[in-house]
Structures are given as structure tokens and as C-alpha cells.
Design an enzyme around this catalytic site. Structure first.
Site, PDB file in Angstrom:
ATOM      1  CE1 TYR A  39      44.819  41.479  35.699  1.00 19.30           C
ATOM      2  CE2 TYR A  39      45.589  39.566  35.145  1.00 19.30           C
ATOM      3  CZ  TYR A  39      45.330  40.630  35.986  1.00 19.30           C
ATOM      4  OH  TYR A  39      45.602  40.483  37.305  1.00 19.30           O
ATOM      5  CD  GLU A  61      44.969  37.264  41.815  1.00 24.76           C
ATOM      6  OE1 GLU A  61      44.721  35.785  41.725  1.00 24.76           O
ATOM      7  OE2 GLU A  61      45.395  37.840  40.768  1.00 24.76           O
ATOM      8  CD1 TRP A  69      42.682  36.625  35.637  1.00 27.95           C
ATOM      9  CD2 TRP A  69      42.035  36.805  37.511  1.00 27.95           C
ATOM     10  NE1 TRP A  69      42.969  38.023  35.868  1.00 27.95           N
ATOM     11  CE2 TRP A  69      42.691  37.963  37.222  1.00 27.95           C
ATOM     12  CE3 TRP A  69      41.559  36.518  38.866  1.00 27.95           C
ATOM     13  CZ2 TRP A  69      42.572  39.025  38.094  1.00 27.95           C
ATOM     14  CZ3 TRP A  69      41.747  37.621  39.797  1.00 27.95           C
ATOM     15  CH2 TRP A  69      42.181  38.805  39.421  1.00 27.95           C
TER      16      TRP A  69
END
Length: 218
Positions: A39, A61, A69
Site C-alpha cells: 500500500y 478512511e 488501517w
């Protein structure tokens, strides 16, 4: 002995950076797991200028709030399947039956408020489309002016900025939900509106080049 120590000396990596699987220095969080490395290297901070891609990142988000995350990354394909690949017009048409379906989907984060916000935000983005406007253009219009100095540690990276605060206020005015200044800034980071790769991270130069191409002077 001195020559032996020199032969086996280890190249120092600046604070805040770590070497990943390929030996290149990157932001420390981006070297902590294979998922983060992919990522970090391939996506985070690289410019996103299409509404579908930006809507996806804004939704993810929002779902990340209060969670790791990494949890969201590992559920991402499930989110894409559940939310029609984040097609704005399709999600804007979701109703209460879809909310219940999503609440029963163990592959995503089952939080009613966040699910309803994702649907409402698609409706707000669809209204922008109907008015000839673009969510991506709105977000990018809040990019900081000029070129910022590269952060040298995580302490140099803010949680919110005047630009993210203004963006959150404008999104709220347009009917978006669950996008406060912190989530707005995280979206700006993810989509390359700002470049918060640390100084010395190998990805930073590529992101700067991409942002310079897509937004002169950015």
C-alpha cells in the site's frame, strides 16, 4: 579489529524510515507488514483524480476511524464487493434493505453510522455530478499552495491542517457525513493532495513527480 568493524558496518537509515523487503528505505509504517509495504509503495500519496477512486478512499478512511488501517486494508476487497466497487451512482441508490445487508456482512466493518454515512456521501457526490461538479475537483481545490518541506519524522506530520478543516466544512455543507478535518486530511494524504512520505523515503520522489505532472507547482 578496526578494519573488521568497518567491513561489517551497517548503513544507517534515517529516523522514521526502515528498509523494506527490497532493502530500500521507506516510511517505517510502510515496512512493518507486507500489506503495508504494498500500500505504501504502490498507492499511498500517489495522485487520485477520479471520483470513484477518491470516493473509495474517503469511505475507507471514514470506516478506519477508531480502528487499525491494516484492518481496513485486509477487508478492502470485501468493501469493494459490498459497495458495488464504490460506484457513486450505484451506492447513491442504496436503501434500507442495503443497509441491513451491509450490517450482516462480516467481511466489512459493521457500523450502522459509517454505513449510512457512506451511502449519504454517495448521494452527495451524485448531486455534485448532476450539477456538473466533481468530488475530485473539490478535494484537489483544497491542496496547499506551493511546495511544502518534506517531513523528517511522524512528529512533523499534522493530524489536521487549515486546508483539511476548510475541506471538511465544505463537504459538510454539501451533505457529506463522517468526514471531519482528520478524515479529510487522511483522504488528502491517501490521494496525493499532499505528500507526507518522509524525507529519504524512496517513494517520495515518485509521488512528487506524479503530483508535479498532475498539478503544476503542487
Amino acid at each position: 579489529m578496526a578494519s573488521t568493524r568497518r567491513a561489517y558496518s551497517v548503513e544507517r537509515v534515517p529516523p522514521g524510515l526502515s528498509k523494506g523487503s527490497d532493502g530500500r528505505p521507506r516510511c517505517r509504517w510502510g515496512a512493518s507488514t507486507a500489506d503495508y509495504e504494498r500500500y505504501h509503495d504502490e498507492e499511498w500519496g500517489r495522485p487520485v483524480r477520479d471520483d470513484r477512486g477518491l470516493y473509495e478512499r474517503m469511505v475507507l478512511e471514514g470506516f478506519q476511524s477508531g480502528l487499525s488501517w491494516l484492518t481496513i486494508l485486509r477487508k478492502r476487497e470485501h468493501f469493494r464487493a459490498a459497495f458495488a466497487n464504490f460506484d457513486v451512482d450505484t451506492v447513491a441508490g442504496f436503501g434500507e434493505r442495503d443497509v441491513e445487508r451491509l450490517l450482516g456482512d462480516a467481511g466489512i466493518v459493521r457500523h450502522r453510522g459509517k454505513i449510512e454515512a457512506a451511502i449519504q456521501n454517495a448521494k452527495a457526490a451524485a448531486e455534485m455530478h448532476a450539477a456538473g461538479e466533481s468530488l475530485a475537483e473539490l478535494v484537489w481545490s483544497h491542496a496547499p499552495s506551493g511546495r511544502r518541506r518534506a517531513p523528517r519524522s511522524l512528529d512533523d506530520i499534522p493530524a489536521i491542517t487549515p486546508e483539511s478543516t476548510a475541506l471538511a466544512k465544505e463537504l459538510k455543507r454539501r451533505g457529506f457525513r463522517f468526514v471531519g478535518p482528520t478524515t479529510a486530511y487522511a483522504t488528502m494524504q491517501a490521494c496525493g493532495v499532499v505528500n507526507d512520505h518522509l524525507a529519504g523515503c524512496w517513494v517520495r520522489k515518485e509521488v512528487e513527480a506524479a503530483r508535479g505532472y498532475s498539478q503544476p507547482g503542487g
